[in-house]
Design a protein around this motif. Structure first.
Motif, PDB file in Angstrom:
ATOM      1  N   LEU A  54       0.810  -1.266  -0.089  1.00 18.62           N
ATOM      2  CA  LEU A  54      -0.103  -0.036   0.016  1.00 18.62           C
ATOM      3  C   LEU A  54       0.946   1.410  -0.051  1.00 18.62           C
ATOM      4  O   LEU A  54       0.587   2.174  -0.530  1.00 18.62           O
ATOM      5  CB  LEU A  54      -0.863  -0.040   1.233  1.00 18.62           C
ATOM      6  CG  LEU A  54      -2.128  -0.958   1.242  1.00 18.62           C
ATOM      7  CD1 LEU A  54      -2.920  -1.005   2.678  1.00 18.62           C
ATOM      8  CD2 LEU A  54      -2.853  -0.925  -0.076  1.00 18.62           C
ATOM      9  N   SER A  55       2.115   1.239   0.671  1.00 17.21           N
ATOM     10  CA  SER A  55       2.825   2.343   0.830  1.00 17.21           C
ATOM     11  C   SER A  55       3.326   2.887  -0.606  1.00 17.21           C
ATOM     12  O   SER A  55       3.544   4.049  -0.822  1.00 17.21           O
ATOM     13  CB  SER A  55       4.058   2.266   1.936  1.00 17.21           C
ATOM     14  OG  SER A  55       4.983   1.213   1.333  1.00 17.21           O
ATOM     15  N   LEU A  76      -2.061  -1.434  -5.425  1.00 14.08           N
ATOM     16  CA  LEU A  76      -3.321  -2.091  -4.852  1.00 14.08           C
ATOM     17  C   LEU A  76      -3.799  -3.362  -5.441  1.00 14.08           C
ATOM     18  O   LEU A  76      -4.890  -3.898  -4.943  1.00 14.08           O
ATOM     19  CB  LEU A  76      -4.363  -0.850  -5.356  1.00 14.08           C
ATOM     20  CG  LEU A  76      -4.136   0.495  -4.776  1.00 14.08           C
ATOM     21  CD1 LEU A  76      -5.169   1.384  -5.513  1.00 14.08           C
ATOM     22  CD2 LEU A  76      -3.831   0.475  -3.390  1.00 14.08           C
ATOM     23  N   SER A  77      -3.105  -3.962  -6.271  1.00  8.45           N
ATOM     24  CA  SER A  77      -3.384  -5.226  -6.879  1.00  8.45           C
ATOM     25  C   SER A  77      -2.230  -6.279  -6.406  1.00  8.45           C
ATOM     26  O   SER A  77      -2.309  -7.469  -6.788  1.00  8.45           O
ATOM     27  CB  SER A  77      -3.280  -5.504  -8.431  1.00  8.45           C
ATOM     28  OG  SER A  77      -2.241  -4.966  -8.926  1.00  8.45           O
ATOM     29  N   GLY A  78      -1.675  -6.133  -5.191  1.00  8.74           N
ATOM     30  CA  GLY A  78      -0.488  -7.007  -4.648  1.00  8.74           C
ATOM     31  C   GLY A  78      -1.346  -7.957  -3.615  1.00  8.74           C
ATOM     32  O   GLY A  78      -2.277  -8.373  -3.684  1.00  8.74           O
ATOM     33  N   PHE A  79      -0.437  -8.214  -2.476  1.00  5.19           N
ATOM     34  CA  PHE A  79      -0.877  -9.238  -1.491  1.00  5.19           C
ATOM     35  C   PHE A  79      -1.990  -8.789  -0.780  1.00  5.19           C
ATOM     36  O   PHE A  79      -2.327  -7.557  -0.506  1.00  5.19           O
ATOM     37  CB  PHE A  79       0.328  -9.203  -0.515  1.00  5.19           C
ATOM     38  CG  PHE A  79      -0.033 -10.074   0.708  1.00  5.19           C
ATOM     39  CD1 PHE A  79       0.199 -11.414   0.666  1.00  5.19           C
ATOM     40  CD2 PHE A  79      -0.406  -9.501   1.728  1.00  5.19           C
ATOM     41  CE1 PHE A  79      -0.226 -12.169   1.638  1.00  5.19           C
ATOM     42  CE2 PHE A  79      -0.621 -10.387   3.042  1.00  5.19           C
ATOM     43  CZ  PHE A  79      -0.682 -11.759   3.103  1.00  5.19           C
ATOM     44  N   TYR A  80      -2.856  -9.607  -0.424  1.00  2.00           N
ATOM     45  CA  TYR A  80      -4.110  -9.416   0.252  1.00  2.00           C
ATOM     46  C   TYR A  80      -4.157 -10.141   1.440  1.00  2.00           C
ATOM     47  O   TYR A  80      -4.114 -11.583   1.377  1.00  2.00           O
ATOM     48  CB  TYR A  80      -5.383  -9.458  -0.437  1.00  2.00           C
ATOM     49  CG  TYR A  80      -6.424  -8.692   0.259  1.00  2.00           C
ATOM     50  CD1 TYR A  80      -6.788  -7.485  -0.013  1.00  2.00           C
ATOM     51  CD2 TYR A  80      -7.486  -9.662   0.863  1.00  2.00           C
ATOM     52  CE1 TYR A  80      -7.916  -6.617   0.650  1.00  2.00           C
ATOM     53  CE2 TYR A  80      -8.657  -8.916   1.524  1.00  2.00           C
ATOM     54  CZ  TYR A  80      -8.706  -7.528   1.198  1.00  2.00           C
ATOM     55  OH  TYR A  80      -9.885  -6.893   1.807  1.00  2.00           O
ATOM     56  N   LEU A  85      -8.417   1.210   4.213  1.00  2.00           N
ATOM     57  CA  LEU A  85      -7.555   2.207   3.448  1.00  2.00           C
ATOM     58  C   LEU A  85      -7.530   2.002   2.092  1.00  2.00           C
ATOM     59  O   LEU A  85      -7.667   2.521   1.194  1.00  2.00           O
ATOM     60  CB  LEU A  85      -6.195   2.412   3.995  1.00  2.00           C
ATOM     61  CG  LEU A  85      -5.152   3.228   3.385  1.00  2.00           C
ATOM     62  CD1 LEU A  85      -5.871   4.694   2.983  1.00  2.00           C
ATOM     63  CD2 LEU A  85      -4.187   3.302   3.920  1.00  2.00           C
ATOM     64  N   HIS A  86      -7.316   0.398   1.814  1.00  2.61           N
ATOM     65  CA  HIS A  86      -7.107  -0.286   0.524  1.00  2.61           C
ATOM     66  C   HIS A  86      -8.304   0.145  -0.291  1.00  2.61           C
ATOM     67  O   HIS A  86      -8.495   0.404  -1.569  1.00  2.61           O
ATOM     68  CB  HIS A  86      -6.866  -1.503   0.631  1.00  2.61           C
ATOM     69  CG  HIS A  86      -6.447  -2.209  -0.621  1.00  2.61           C
ATOM     70  ND1 HIS A  86      -6.165  -3.583  -0.483  1.00  2.61           N
ATOM     71  CD2 HIS A  86      -6.381  -1.930  -1.769  1.00  2.61           C
ATOM     72  CE1 HIS A  86      -5.899  -3.951  -1.805  1.00  2.61           C
ATOM     73  NE2 HIS A  86      -6.057  -3.051  -2.450  1.00  2.61           N
ATOM     74  N   LEU A 122      -8.705   3.573  -1.317  1.00  2.00           N
ATOM     75  CA  LEU A 122      -7.611   4.041  -2.376  1.00  2.00           C
ATOM     76  C   LEU A 122      -8.232   3.288  -3.510  1.00  2.00           C
ATOM     77  O   LEU A 122      -8.157   4.013  -4.824  1.00  2.00           O
ATOM     78  CB  LEU A 122      -6.383   3.491  -2.069  1.00  2.00           C
ATOM     79  CG  LEU A 122      -5.545   4.144  -0.820  1.00  2.00           C
ATOM     80  CD1 LEU A 122      -4.195   3.423  -0.722  1.00  2.00           C
ATOM     81  CD2 LEU A 122      -5.198   5.628  -1.421  1.00  2.00           C
ATOM     82  N   ASN A 123      -8.765   2.152  -3.748  1.00  2.72           N
ATOM     83  CA  ASN A 123      -9.363   1.522  -4.832  1.00  2.72           C
ATOM     84  C   ASN A 123     -10.263   2.626  -5.494  1.00  2.72           C
ATOM     85  O   ASN A 123     -10.554   2.719  -6.692  1.00  2.72           O
ATOM     86  CB  ASN A 123      -9.944   0.254  -4.850  1.00  2.72           C
ATOM     87  CG  ASN A 123      -8.886  -0.975  -4.730  1.00  2.72           C
ATOM     88  OD1 ASN A 123      -7.912  -0.653  -5.502  1.00  2.72           O
ATOM     89  ND2 ASN A 123      -8.921  -1.978  -3.918  1.00  2.72           N
ATOM     90  N   HIS A 124     -11.277   2.955  -4.384  1.00  2.00           N
ATOM     91  CA  HIS A 124     -12.396   3.882  -5.190  1.00  2.00           C
ATOM     92  C   HIS A 124     -11.938   5.084  -5.528  1.00  2.00           C
ATOM     93  O   HIS A 124     -12.404   5.680  -6.655  1.00  2.00           O
ATOM     94  CB  HIS A 124     -13.413   4.140  -3.849  1.00  2.00           C
ATOM     95  CG  HIS A 124     -14.627   4.825  -4.382  1.00  2.00           C
ATOM     96  ND1 HIS A 124     -15.475   4.274  -5.429  1.00  2.00           N
ATOM     97  CD2 HIS A 124     -15.126   6.030  -4.072  1.00  2.00           C
ATOM     98  CE1 HIS A 124     -16.484   5.047  -5.499  1.00  2.00           C
ATOM     99  NE2 HIS A 124     -16.383   6.143  -4.664  1.00  2.00           N
ATOM    100  N   LEU A 125     -10.828   5.589  -4.907  1.00  3.80           N
ATOM    101  CA  LEU A 125     -10.443   7.008  -5.206  1.00  3.80           C
ATOM    102  C   LEU A 125      -9.719   6.794  -6.669  1.00  3.80           C
ATOM    103  O   LEU A 125      -9.695   7.807  -7.627  1.00  3.80           O
ATOM    104  CB  LEU A 125      -9.371   7.383  -4.305  1.00  3.80           C
ATOM    105  CG  LEU A 125      -8.585   8.960  -4.504  1.00  3.80           C
ATOM    106  CD1 LEU A 125      -9.365   9.960  -4.383  1.00  3.80           C
ATOM    107  CD2 LEU A 125      -7.539   9.126  -3.572  1.00  3.80           C
ATOM    108  N   THR A 126      -9.012   5.809  -6.849  1.00  4.30           N
ATOM    109  CA  THR A 126      -8.405   5.159  -8.234  1.00  4.30           C
ATOM    110  C   THR A 126      -9.430   5.520  -9.304  1.00  4.30           C
ATOM    111  O   THR A 126      -9.245   5.890 -10.243  1.00  4.30           O
ATOM    112  CB  THR A 126      -7.737   3.994  -8.107  1.00  4.30           C
ATOM    113  OG1 THR A 126      -6.671   3.861  -7.154  1.00  4.30           O
ATOM    114  CG2 THR A 126      -7.075   3.606  -9.509  1.00  4.30           C
TER     115      THR A 126
END
Length: 416
Positions: free
Chosen positions: A58-59, A63-67, A81-82, A85-89
């Motif tokens: 995340l830093s 946004l499509s990495g480890f979950y 936060l994730h 950030l996805n919605h903001l993108t």
């Protein structure tokens, strides 16, 4: 025994929290009552490891990495936060596509900055759309204008030259026929005068056009309207050229008739007045002469106006033989004439007029004497303003005295 187990577990917990590479826990090293606690701490190790990996992605905006696993309670806030950030993108992509209705309300101060940015982008795009629409309309108008202008140029009876303002290259000419001089040759012959007109316009920001006249060096006179224009993206001057040679000649013929006495061919009253006014403005010295033909009324009454006209023409013929080409000579009335001599002393003029009188007297036919009366006024460089009528009045007064003497001299002869 208890101290030993606590020490092992404490060291494991410290490693979980602070070491980049966690020391493992051997459950067999723990006594049975402490093994369950050790298993719980191993679960904590996995949860902390997932949190570190997740936060690292995340830093850097990945946004499509480890979950992390669903049950990892340490990552709940990071998951929120994730999601934000996805919605903001997605919202940023919508804004990039032109949807400025997107608003953010869940990221504190960033929300205010984002919303201000989208508002400004919306306003700027509206302005750009307005400018683009204006430019589109202008381009359409210019295209229509150019088409209309080209059609008018093709059909115009006037010669039109369009010349690049910077290179002076001829970029358009509406040559009328193959029999005429080519536009390029015509431009070359008139280049100097055309360039001078362009330079005069370029030197003054408030002038965009000028109407003037030029000569092509072959005896033709042209009236030119020079206009600064944009020609297909190039700065240019359009010269709209009309041949006014015959018009000028006709104007000159009319002017000649307006200023010429039809009977004698010399200047008339209008010619005389204009020449005198020009002379008075120069404030120079000259000798003014006023003439009055003797016996004209008698000749007209006794022998007819044709004889009187011949009498007048004889006088003019004698005068023209004795005066200089640049002397002013005009008929201002039926039997009244004026002459002006520059750079000639009054005494010389008087002698000249006596010679002219003697020559004129010799033209008499015996049935009547040929003579005239005259008055001379010498005007030196003026210190006061004088009018034509003032000078004429002075000369008339001098002439009248001579007229009376001539009347007495010839009275008995005319009665016979």
């Amino acid at each position: 025994m208890e101290d030993k187990n606590c020490e092992i577990l404490f060291e494991y917990l410290r490693s979980i929290l602070y070491d980049s590479k966690v020391s493992g826990l051997d459950l067999e090293s723990l006594d049975e009552p402490f093994r369950k606690l050790g298993m719980g701490m191993q679960y904590l190790e996995r949860a902390v490891k997932e949190m570190k990996t997740y936060s690292a992605d995340l830093s850097i905006g990945n946004l499509s990495g480890f979950y992390p696993e669903r049950e990892n309670f340490l990552c709940e806030n990071l998951k929120n936060l994730h999601a934000n950030l996805n919605h903001l993108t997605w919202q940023a992509k919508q804004v990039a596509a032109g949807d400025y209705s997107q608003q953010v309300s869940y990221l504190g101060e960033f929300s205010e900055a984002f919303n201000t940015m989208t508002k400004q982008l919306c306003e700027r795009e509206n302005l750009l759309k307005q400018e683009a629409e204006k430019e589109k309309r202008r381009a359409a108008a210019m295209e229509g204008y150019h088409e209309l202008m080209m059609e008018m140029m093709r059909k115009s009876n006037e010669r039109i030259l369009v010349i690049d303002a910077d290179t002076k290259e001829l970029i358009y000419g509406n040559q009328h026929s193959a029999a005429e001089t080519s536009e390029s040759d015509f431009y070359d012959s008139c280049r100097g005068e055309l360039n001078a007109a362009e330079d005069m316009i370029a030197a003054k920001d408030d002038i965009v056009e000028k109407t003037w006249e030029m000569n092509d060096g072959r005896g033709r006179v042209y009236r030119v309207m020079t206009v600064f224009i944009e020609w297909h993206g190039r700065r240019a001057y359009a010269h709209i050229i009309r041949d006014v040679t015959e018009e000028k000649r006709e104007a000159e013929r009319l002017a000649d008739r307006a200023y010429t006495d039809l009977l004698t061919g010399i200047g008339n009253r209008f010619y005389f007045k204009e020449k005198m006014e020009q002379l008075l403005k120069q404030k120079v010295s000259f000798v003014f002469c006023y003439f009055d033909l003797d016996h004209l009324k008698y000749i007209n009454d006794r022998f007819g106006h044709a004889e009187g006209d011949e009498y007048i023409r004889n006088f003019v013929g004698v005068m023209k033989k004795r005066i200089r080409a640049d002397d002013i000579f005009a008929r201002i009335g039926g039997d009244e004439f004026c002459a002006v001599f520059q750079e000639c002393p009054g005494s010389v003029v008087r002698d000249k007029l006596e010679q002219i009188l003697d020559d004129f007297m010799k033209t008499g036919k015996g049935r009547y004497p040929a003579s005239f009366s005259f008055g001379i006024v010498e005007i030196r460089e003026k210190t006061e303003e004088l009018a034509v009528n003032d000078i004429l009045k002075r000369a008339d007064e001098v002439m009248y005295r001579q007229k009376q003497l001539h009347k007495q001299k010839y009275e008995q002869e005319l009665i016979r």
